[in-house]
Design a protein around this motif. Structure first.
Motif, PDB file in Angstrom:
ATOM      1  N   ALA A 280       0.829  -1.204   0.000  1.00 43.45           N
ATOM      2  CA  ALA A 280       0.000   0.000   0.000  1.00 43.45           C
ATOM      3  C   ALA A 280       0.862   1.252   0.000  1.00 43.45           C
ATOM      4  O   ALA A 280       0.612   2.199  -0.757  1.00 43.45           O
ATOM      5  CB  ALA A 280      -0.921  -0.010   1.220  1.00 43.45           C
TER       6      ALA A 280
ATOM      7  N   ALA B 177       2.799   1.721  -3.327  1.00 37.31           N
ATOM      8  CA  ALA B 177       1.924   2.137  -4.419  1.00 37.31           C
ATOM      9  C   ALA B 177       1.550   3.610  -4.314  1.00 37.31           C
ATOM     10  O   ALA B 177       1.395   4.298  -5.326  1.00 37.31           O
ATOM     11  CB  ALA B 177       0.664   1.277  -4.440  1.00 37.31           C
ATOM     12  N   ALA B 178       1.404   4.100  -3.093  1.00 28.13           N
ATOM     13  CA  ALA B 178       0.945   5.472  -2.881  1.00 28.13           C
ATOM     14  C   ALA B 178       2.072   6.498  -2.879  1.00 28.13           C
ATOM     15  O   ALA B 178       1.839   7.669  -3.176  1.00 28.13           O
ATOM     16  CB  ALA B 178       0.174   5.560  -1.567  1.00 28.13           C
ATOM     17  N   ARG B 179       3.269   6.060  -2.529  1.00 32.28           N
ATOM     18  CA  ARG B 179       4.386   6.988  -2.345  1.00 32.28           C
ATOM     19  C   ARG B 179       5.544   6.620  -3.268  1.00 32.28           C
ATOM     20  O   ARG B 179       6.296   5.675  -3.005  1.00 32.28           O
ATOM     21  CB  ARG B 179       4.847   6.954  -0.881  1.00 32.28           C
ATOM     22  CG  ARG B 179       3.885   7.579   0.119  1.00 32.28           C
ATOM     23  CD  ARG B 179       4.073   9.086   0.218  1.00 32.28           C
ATOM     24  NE  ARG B 179       5.418   9.408   0.656  1.00 32.28           N
ATOM     25  CZ  ARG B 179       5.765   9.552   1.938  1.00 32.28           C
ATOM     26  NH1 ARG B 179       4.862   9.429   2.893  1.00 32.28           N
ATOM     27  NH2 ARG B 179       7.002   9.852   2.263  1.00 32.28           N
ATOM     28  N   GLU B 180       5.693   7.367  -4.338  1.00 31.53           N
ATOM     29  CA  GLU B 180       6.773   7.095  -5.286  1.00 31.53           C
ATOM     30  C   GLU B 180       8.146   7.241  -4.633  1.00 31.53           C
ATOM     31  O   GLU B 180       9.103   6.587  -5.013  1.00 31.53           O
ATOM     32  CB  GLU B 180       6.648   8.046  -6.476  1.00 31.53           C
ATOM     33  CG  GLU B 180       7.643   7.783  -7.591  1.00 31.53           C
ATOM     34  CD  GLU B 180       7.439   8.701  -8.779  1.00 31.53           C
ATOM     35  OE1 GLU B 180       8.364   8.783  -9.618  1.00 31.53           O
ATOM     36  OE2 GLU B 180       6.373   9.338  -8.866  1.00 31.53           O
TER      37      GLU B 180
ATOM     38  N   LYS C  15      -6.102  -0.353   3.197  1.00 26.97           N
ATOM     39  CA  LYS C  15      -4.984   0.317   2.538  1.00 26.97           C
ATOM     40  C   LYS C  15      -5.196   1.817   2.310  1.00 26.97           C
ATOM     41  O   LYS C  15      -4.311   2.625   2.630  1.00 26.97           O
ATOM     42  CB  LYS C  15      -4.664  -0.377   1.212  1.00 26.97           C
ATOM     43  CG  LYS C  15      -3.971  -1.714   1.354  1.00 26.97           C
ATOM     44  CD  LYS C  15      -3.617  -2.283  -0.015  1.00 26.97           C
ATOM     45  CE  LYS C  15      -2.806  -3.543   0.068  1.00 26.97           C
ATOM     46  NZ  LYS C  15      -2.418  -4.060  -1.267  1.00 26.97           N
ATOM     47  N   PRO C  16      -6.339   2.253   1.762  1.00 25.87           N
ATOM     48  CA  PRO C  16      -6.509   3.693   1.537  1.00 25.87           C
ATOM     49  C   PRO C  16      -6.443   4.508   2.828  1.00 25.87           C
ATOM     50  O   PRO C  16      -5.899   5.615   2.832  1.00 25.87           O
ATOM     51  CB  PRO C  16      -7.898   3.789   0.889  1.00 25.87           C
ATOM     52  CG  PRO C  16      -8.162   2.440   0.325  1.00 25.87           C
ATOM     53  CD  PRO C  16      -7.483   1.467   1.241  1.00 25.87           C
TER      54      PRO C  16
ATOM     55  N   VAL D 254      -2.635   4.718   3.965  1.00 27.64           N
ATOM     56  CA  VAL D 254      -1.787   5.645   3.202  1.00 27.64           C
ATOM     57  C   VAL D 254      -2.246   7.092   3.402  1.00 27.64           C
ATOM     58  O   VAL D 254      -1.438   8.017   3.375  1.00 27.64           O
ATOM     59  CB  VAL D 254      -1.743   5.271   1.702  1.00 27.64           C
ATOM     60  CG1 VAL D 254      -1.152   3.896   1.516  1.00 27.64           C
ATOM     61  CG2 VAL D 254      -3.121   5.356   1.062  1.00 27.64           C
ATOM     62  N   ASN D 255      -3.544   7.294   3.632  1.00 27.53           N
ATOM     63  CA  ASN D 255      -4.027   8.641   3.927  1.00 27.53           C
ATOM     64  C   ASN D 255      -3.477   9.133   5.258  1.00 27.53           C
ATOM     65  O   ASN D 255      -3.089  10.306   5.390  1.00 27.53           O
ATOM     66  CB  ASN D 255      -5.555   8.651   3.972  1.00 27.53           C
ATOM     67  CG  ASN D 255      -6.112  10.043   4.216  1.00 27.53           C
ATOM     68  OD1 ASN D 255      -5.998  10.934   3.381  1.00 27.53           O
ATOM     69  ND2 ASN D 255      -6.717  10.230   5.376  1.00 27.53           N
TER      70      ASN D 255
ATOM     71  N   ASP E 295       2.383  12.467   3.518  1.00 28.16           N
ATOM     72  CA  ASP E 295       3.744  12.634   3.004  1.00 28.16           C
ATOM     73  C   ASP E 295       4.777  12.576   4.119  1.00 28.16           C
ATOM     74  O   ASP E 295       5.907  13.035   3.966  1.00 28.16           O
ATOM     75  CB  ASP E 295       3.875  13.938   2.220  1.00 28.16           C
ATOM     76  CG  ASP E 295       3.611  15.181   3.077  1.00 28.16           C
ATOM     77  OD1 ASP E 295       3.257  15.016   4.273  1.00 28.16           O
ATOM     78  OD2 ASP E 295       3.763  16.300   2.557  1.00 28.16           O
TER      79      ASP E 295
END
Length: 251
Positions: A95, A98-101, A153-154, A157-158, A162
């Protein structure tokens, strides 16, 4: 095994394997491991959906560059390996990746001090310099049970956003970094902050918290002191420590 794997991967991937194996052994060396039940994952260089993760069942102090398993986003093996993997254990990591490059490495622990602070309603308090570094980039995620549910997962990551640090309530600690060095050094500071808080609260005396404006200005100062957020300057010394105390991670 070592020669076989090294011949099948790029030099960049091999170097990542060496650093990731070192991170596993350092987690064990500092006593943050939980037998075989947490993970450190890293994105393979020049790929989007290829990752390295530990062979499931191997203790962290046994992990080597060659034994790390290469998997896809769903934890299916990409490179043949005799070692098993734990798809359920990759849920949180996949998760975040996928959300954080920028989250090339994700490190998760169940350390006793970390779980202790995650169970306290106020979370991490501004009681130390280490805590001020963490508080400058910290998120919280409420406990939803053992992390097997894709629907979580959402929300996870929320809650991370950052930030560099995530406290998983009643569960443990998580850090992200551009590489294993950054993720490990972030976890070192996170764990130290939690340990100081446990000891300070156990002292039974009135506490002296750091002022909010000082905490607010800490992130920029950390970049200067650590020469680019946490990793680079301490990592070579940590590798030398491993070479003395637990060599063989680079095989």
């Amino acid at each position: 095994m070592s020669n076989s794997v090294r011949e099948q991967v790029s030099e960049a991937e091999w170097q990542l394997r060496v650093d990731l194996a070192a991170a596993y052994r350092l987690v064990a060396l500092y006593g943050w491991d939980d037998l075989v039940f947490t993970h450190i994952s890293a994105r393979v260089p020049d790929t989007e959906n290829q990752f390295l993760i530990n062979p499931y069942g191997m203790t962290f102090d046994e992990v080597t560059a060659s034994s790390l398993v290469k998997v896809d986003q769903d934890c299916n093996k990409i490179l043949d390996s005799p070692y098993p993997v734990n798809p359920a254990g990759f849920t949180i990591h996949s998760a975040v990746h996928a959300a954080r490059e920028d989250a090339h490495c994700v490190l998760h622990t169940h350390s006793l001090n970390g779980v202790a602070i995650s169970a306290q309603q106020e979370g991490l308090l501004p009681l130390s310099q280490q805590a001020s570094l963490v508080l400058a980039s910290l998120g919280y995620h409420d406990y939803e049970g053992i992390a097997l549910n894709e629907d979580e997962k959402p929300r996870l990551v929320n809650d991370l956003g950052d930030n560099t640090f995530l406290m998983l309530r009643n569960h443990g600690l998580l850090t992200v970094g551009q590489n294993p060095a950054d993720a490990f050094l972030a976890m070192y500071v996170f764990e130290a902050a939690c340990t100081v808080q446990v000891r300070a609260l156990a002292g039974g005396r009135e506490l002296s918290p750091i002022a909010p404006d000082i905490v607010e200005g800490t992130k920029e100062a950390a970049m200067v002191v650590t020469k680019g957020l946490f990793g680079g300057i301490a990592w070579p010394g940590l590798l030398r420590k491993l070479d003395r105390q637990n060599p063989g991670y680079d095989l």
